[in-house]
Write an enzyme that holds these catalytic residues in place. Sequence first.
Site, PDB file in Angstrom:
ATOM      1  N   HIS A  35     -38.883  36.560-115.081  1.00  0.00           N
ATOM      2  CA  HIS A  35     -39.552  37.655-115.803  1.00  0.00           C
ATOM      3  C   HIS A  35     -41.008  37.284-116.110  1.00  0.00           C
ATOM      4  O   HIS A  35     -41.510  37.541-117.193  1.00  0.00           O
ATOM      5  CB  HIS A  35     -38.790  38.012-117.087  1.00  0.00           C
ATOM      6  N   SER A 132     -31.217  41.726-102.934  1.00  0.00           N
ATOM      7  CA  SER A 132     -30.797  42.474-101.752  1.00  0.00           C
ATOM      8  C   SER A 132     -31.640  43.740-101.611  1.00  0.00           C
ATOM      9  O   SER A 132     -31.978  44.160-100.503  1.00  0.00           O
ATOM     10  CB  SER A 132     -29.311  42.834-101.855  1.00  0.00           C
ATOM     11  N   ASP A 176     -40.040  39.236-105.563  1.00  0.00           N
ATOM     12  CA  ASP A 176     -38.958  39.307-104.585  1.00  0.00           C
ATOM     13  C   ASP A 176     -39.489  39.631-103.188  1.00  0.00           C
ATOM     14  O   ASP A 176     -39.104  39.005-102.195  1.00  0.00           O
ATOM     15  CB  ASP A 176     -37.944  40.378-105.004  1.00  0.00           C
TER      16      ASP A 176
HETATM   17  C1  GLA Z   1     -36.173  41.261-110.608  1.00  0.00           C
HETATM   18  C2  GLA Z   1     -37.514  41.890-110.279  1.00  0.00           C
HETATM   19  C3  GLA Z   1     -38.596  40.815-110.132  1.00  0.00           C
HETATM   20  C4  GLA Z   1     -38.614  39.878-111.332  1.00  0.00           C
HETATM   21  C5  GLA Z   1     -37.202  39.373-111.640  1.00  0.00           C
HETATM   22  C6  GLA Z   1     -37.135  38.556-112.902  1.00  0.00           C
HETATM   23  O1  GLA Z   1     -35.703  40.508-109.541  1.00  0.00           O
HETATM   24  O2  GLA Z   1     -37.433  42.625-109.081  1.00  0.00           O
HETATM   25  O3  GLA Z   1     -39.840  41.427-109.927  1.00  0.00           O
HETATM   26  O4  GLA Z   1     -39.208  40.480-112.430  1.00  0.00           O
HETATM   27  O5  GLA Z   1     -36.282  40.440-111.769  1.00  0.00           O
HETATM   28  O6  GLA Z   1     -37.833  37.374-112.757  1.00  0.00           O
END
Ligand code: GLA
Length: 461
Positions: A35, A132, A176
Amino acid sequence: MEIKEFLINKFKDIFHRDPVYFAFAPGRTNLIGEHLDYNNCPVFPFAIDLRISACFSCRDDNVIRIVDADGIHGERTFEAVDSVAPYPDGDWGNYPKAAVQGIISDGKIKAPYRGFDAVIYSTVPAAGGMSSSSAFVVLSSLLFSTANGISYPKMELSALTAAAERYVGTQGGGMDQTASINGMAGKVLKIGFSPLSCTPYPVPEGVSFVVADTLIKARKSKEALTYYNSKPIECRLAAAVLRRKLPPYLKKPLTVGFLGDLSPEKTGLTEAEIDRAVFSVLKETEYTYEEIAAVLETDVETVQKEYCLMADGTPLPQPENGFALAARTRHVLTEWRRVDRCAAAMERGDAETVGRLMNESHASCRDNGDFSCPELNALTEIARKAGALGSRMTGAGRGGCTVSLVRNGDVEAFTDRIRSEYYDRYLKETHPEIGEEAKKNAVFTVYPSDGASVFPLSREN
Ligand code: GLA
């Protein structure tokens, strides 16, 4: 049979012609830095050897047809037009739509757009905190850009797909998508967001990353969307309060846009001085909307409109206990420093320190971030007792997976203990409704792997 061969055969069965391309996009595991991305602070994930793959061919019209090879999710067909209307919330077809809309909005291609036929197959556990969904957005962006004769540099595609995924209603950062696109075999990536950058780090000798799924689903739809989005919103509110109140404490002029602006370089303060200043400005107890409006010298409606809107245009309801601005900021500042320390420890091959930082990260995710849940806490505790050097939740939280750092020689014994103590005992007692089948492949080693790619298939296929 290899996934590629399987998909080629499926494609021929379904579309009665040969596919022209094969593409894949991996999921990711976040080693540390949870986060943080939406605060413009660095994160430390790696692309994994679980992927969503596709065989596809371009079409002469603007129709996009995507068929799920294992038949569970059916197929989706839509047209690539300037404004792509979404499916209902939570529909998997919104991920390819997000990618298509993102590329069209980017403006490098002009209508009429070219569609494609694709058959897809995923080995990334759905709603398991391994991205995913972002892998699917990244894969779809490769398919649609290829069909339209363009290719993006990796960093550009990372930023584009991160923004594009907001189409589904999440207000995530870019971790991600950037990990899925830039993954490198054997490396963990330190991703920075201001500006977007990606630096590979080696994995210390003799250790493995073991993922264990709590089997509590971390879905990013409906209430889960509200849970997830409340976190970036709280951080934006904290940054707004600090923007107004912090300047007298700073040694350099600074407009705080993100919590990620609170660095020693930008503030002219040491880490300890930053903490002292920040936590004398933010009160420890939670804020109501009214209290935030009062600090910002405005009204509640303006606060909601500027910082708190969800994708449907409604403001985030005030959390039950109020907005935990100090706790969230404490998570961000400490986690950011852990990322930097973890990268340095990786560089020197110091697995013990990496493990310790992972444990500290989990504690902060639980206590300051409120991202965890009883099952993630139980599983990480069991993992530590079972010999992990470190163990933490990975991904958005409130379910999904943990990642543990385990010495290679201990992996088998570790995995056995997770099976007996988490799946056979803890989960059986707390969630008797979760069946044995789901537990079978719920703990596994992941390997830092290469990022998303698209390849033309040779004629022999
Ligand atoms: C999800 C979100 C990411 C990130 C994570 C927590 O995967 O897609 O952008 O904020 O939560 O680290």
